[in-house]
Design a protein around this motif. Sequence first.
Motif, mmCIF file in Angstrom:
data_model
loop_
_atom_site.group_PDB
_atom_site.id
_atom_site.type_symbol
_atom_site.label_atom_id
_atom_site.label_comp_id
_atom_site.label_asym_id
_atom_site.label_seq_id
_atom_site.Cartn_x
_atom_site.Cartn_y
_atom_site.Cartn_z
ATOM 1 N N LEU A 89 0.831 -1.207 0.000
ATOM 2 C CA LEU A 89 0.000 0.000 0.000
ATOM 3 C C LEU A 89 0.864 1.254 0.000
ATOM 4 O O LEU A 89 0.594 2.209 -0.750
ATOM 5 N N VAL A 90 1.917 1.266 0.809
ATOM 6 C CA VAL A 90 2.808 2.422 0.859
ATOM 7 C C VAL A 90 3.486 2.641 -0.493
ATOM 8 O O VAL A 90 3.542 3.772 -1.003
ATOM 9 N N THR A 91 3.987 1.567 -1.084
ATOM 10 C CA THR A 91 4.668 1.691 -2.377
ATOM 11 C C THR A 91 3.714 2.151 -3.470
ATOM 12 O O THR A 91 4.053 3.005 -4.301
ATOM 13 N N THR A 92 2.513 1.586 -3.479
ATOM 14 C CA THR A 92 1.541 1.963 -4.499
ATOM 15 C C THR A 92 1.135 3.420 -4.367
ATOM 16 O O THR A 92 1.035 4.151 -5.367
ATOM 17 N N LEU A 93 0.901 3.882 -3.141
ATOM 18 C CA LEU A 93 0.551 5.286 -2.930
ATOM 19 C C LEU A 93 1.731 6.206 -3.225
ATOM 20 O O LEU A 93 1.537 7.325 -3.742
ATOM 21 N N THR A 94 2.952 5.752 -2.926
ATOM 22 C CA THR A 94 4.139 6.549 -3.231
ATOM 23 C C THR A 94 4.254 6.800 -4.720
ATOM 24 O O THR A 94 4.740 7.859 -5.155
ATOM 25 N N PHE A 95 3.805 5.852 -5.512
ATOM 26 C CA PHE A 95 3.788 6.048 -6.965
ATOM 27 C C PHE A 95 2.541 6.800 -7.420
ATOM 28 O O PHE A 95 2.623 7.757 -8.195
ATOM 29 N N ALA A 96 1.363 6.369 -6.959
ATOM 30 C CA ALA A 96 0.106 6.873 -7.519
ATOM 31 C C ALA A 96 -0.136 8.341 -7.208
ATOM 32 O O ALA A 96 -0.620 9.088 -8.074
ATOM 33 N N VAL A 97 0.183 8.799 -5.997
ATOM 34 C CA VAL A 97 -0.114 10.189 -5.629
ATOM 35 C C VAL A 97 0.743 11.180 -6.428
ATOM 36 O O VAL A 97 0.199 12.098 -7.068
ATOM 37 N N LEU A 151 4.189 0.129 -17.075
ATOM 38 C CA LEU A 151 5.332 1.018 -16.893
ATOM 39 C C LEU A 151 6.304 0.521 -15.813
ATOM 40 O O LEU A 151 7.503 0.354 -16.091
ATOM 41 N N PRO A 152 5.858 0.247 -14.586
ATOM 42 C CA PRO A 152 6.812 -0.280 -13.594
ATOM 43 C C PRO A 152 7.348 -1.658 -13.954
ATOM 44 O O PRO A 152 8.490 -1.991 -13.619
ATOM 45 N N TYR A 153 6.554 -2.460 -14.649
ATOM 46 C CA TYR A 153 7.031 -3.799 -14.999
ATOM 47 C C TYR A 153 8.173 -3.735 -16.000
ATOM 48 O O TYR A 153 9.190 -4.424 -15.858
ATOM 49 N N VAL A 154 8.036 -2.914 -17.025
ATOM 50 C CA VAL A 154 9.086 -2.817 -18.052
ATOM 51 C C VAL A 154 10.311 -2.102 -17.498
ATOM 52 O O VAL A 154 11.452 -2.516 -17.747
ATOM 53 N N LEU A 155 10.117 -1.037 -16.722
ATOM 54 C CA LEU A 155 11.253 -0.249 -16.252
ATOM 55 C C LEU A 155 12.042 -0.935 -15.148
ATOM 56 O O LEU A 155 13.277 -0.931 -15.162
ATOM 57 N N THR A 156 11.359 -1.525 -14.174
ATOM 58 C CA THR A 156 12.073 -2.012 -12.985
ATOM 59 C C THR A 156 11.730 -3.443 -12.585
ATOM 60 O O THR A 156 12.425 -4.009 -11.749
ATOM 61 N N GLN A 157 10.642 -4.020 -13.142
ATOM 62 C CA GLN A 157 10.156 -5.327 -12.697
ATOM 63 C C GLN A 157 9.928 -5.367 -11.181
ATOM 64 O O GLN A 157 10.054 -6.414 -10.535
ATOM 65 N N GLY A 158 9.606 -4.222 -10.604
ATOM 66 C CA GLY A 158 9.349 -4.151 -9.171
ATOM 67 C C GLY A 158 10.576 -3.898 -8.323
ATOM 68 O O GLY A 158 10.458 -3.707 -7.115
ATOM 69 N N GLY A 159 11.746 -3.883 -8.912
ATOM 70 C CA GLY A 159 12.980 -3.677 -8.154
ATOM 71 C C GLY A 159 13.347 -2.212 -8.060
ATOM 72 O O GLY A 159 12.611 -1.331 -8.531
ATOM 73 N N PRO A 160 14.492 -1.963 -7.446
ATOM 74 C CA PRO A 160 15.380 -2.940 -6.802
ATOM 75 C C PRO A 160 14.880 -3.324 -5.407
ATOM 76 O O PRO A 160 14.424 -2.467 -4.658
ATOM 77 N N ALA A 161 14.978 -4.607 -5.108
ATOM 78 C CA ALA A 161 14.593 -5.145 -3.795
ATOM 79 C C ALA A 161 13.157 -4.787 -3.428
ATOM 80 O O ALA A 161 12.853 -4.463 -2.280
ATOM 81 N N GLY A 162 12.271 -4.814 -4.421
ATOM 82 C CA GLY A 162 10.861 -4.547 -4.167
ATOM 83 C C GLY A 162 10.497 -3.104 -3.943
ATOM 84 O O GLY A 162 9.375 -2.806 -3.527
ATOM 85 N N ALA A 163 11.403 -2.178 -4.244
ATOM 86 C CA ALA A 163 11.149 -0.758 -3.972
ATOM 87 C C ALA A 163 10.048 -0.182 -4.848
ATOM 88 O O ALA A 163 9.444 0.834 -4.490
ATOM 89 N N THR A 164 9.778 -0.785 -5.995
ATOM 90 C CA THR A 164 8.733 -0.291 -6.895
ATOM 91 C C THR A 164 7.665 -1.354 -7.144
ATOM 92 O O THR A 164 6.972 -1.300 -8.158
ATOM 93 N N THR A 165 7.543 -2.309 -6.241
ATOM 94 C CA THR A 165 6.526 -3.356 -6.388
ATOM 95 C C THR A 165 5.185 -2.842 -5.888
ATOM 96 O O THR A 165 4.970 -2.696 -4.685
#
Length: 299
Positions: free
Chosen positions: A77-85, A240-254
Amino acid sequence: MAVTQAMAAPPRRSQRSFFPLLLIAPAASLLIAVLIYPLVAALIDAFFESSLLYPEKTFVGFENIVEALTIEFGPLLVTTLTFAVPATLAPFLIGLVAALGLNQRMRGRAALRSVLLFPWVLPGVVVSFLWLWIFDANYGVLNGLLRTAGLIDENIGWLQSGPGAMTAIIVARTWATFPWMMVMLLAALQSFPNDVYEAARMDGANSWQRFWNVTVPGLIPVASVVVLLEFIWNFQQFDLPYVLTQGGPAGATTTFSLAVYETAFKGFDLGMAGALGVLWMLVLLPAVLLYLRGMEREK
């Protein structure tokens, strides 16, 4: 003969009432097959121990949802909001500035409007690979420009750190989505009656006062819908996050979308993926209901 015609009339009316169902049948079938059935199946899987590796399912009740809540829900939830907002507010502000500029009388306004719309018409995967090339640590355009300008001595791995990767995704998403916000806000600006601005000028209002007291209140209905829709789309963003980072590094963009995909198709755990999907849907549901309520009020 009159009796015969009277008996023949009802089938014609029945056929006329059945014909619209035939027209919507292909679209309804596609909707059920592509959207409704997978959604219902995923929601059902949330209450089972289910895997892609074997067909058997075991009912486990709320165990998957409880496990998802205690282990993964908070960070996702934190990661998703960090991106979405930020990915919602940044393109809105840029789109607002662009709309205000294009609303002024100037030469080449139509051509400039067409140029600014270019990022919007590109497919999401194309945008993703474009920005992947820009942010690449070895041969990326951004590092090349910075080294040419003498601002850096060695290449920077923009996508190799958590904050850098998240910033890159937000920048890419902002570039891709500000044009449609610009178009919507520009349409709202051009619908304003000039009499209101003339009356404000006659009352002695300066440019800032006209903007704050006339333009902003007039934009609020359109702006609220635009921001809410963009937030909903960003909360579900996947390509976009899948192609750029695949959720990495270490789940920071998952985000939620990546977590559901990886759990289902890399971890083969359909039950946990369904549980994450249920939580994802519940978090997003208030925003969807708010949007639907706003649309009903406008009607």
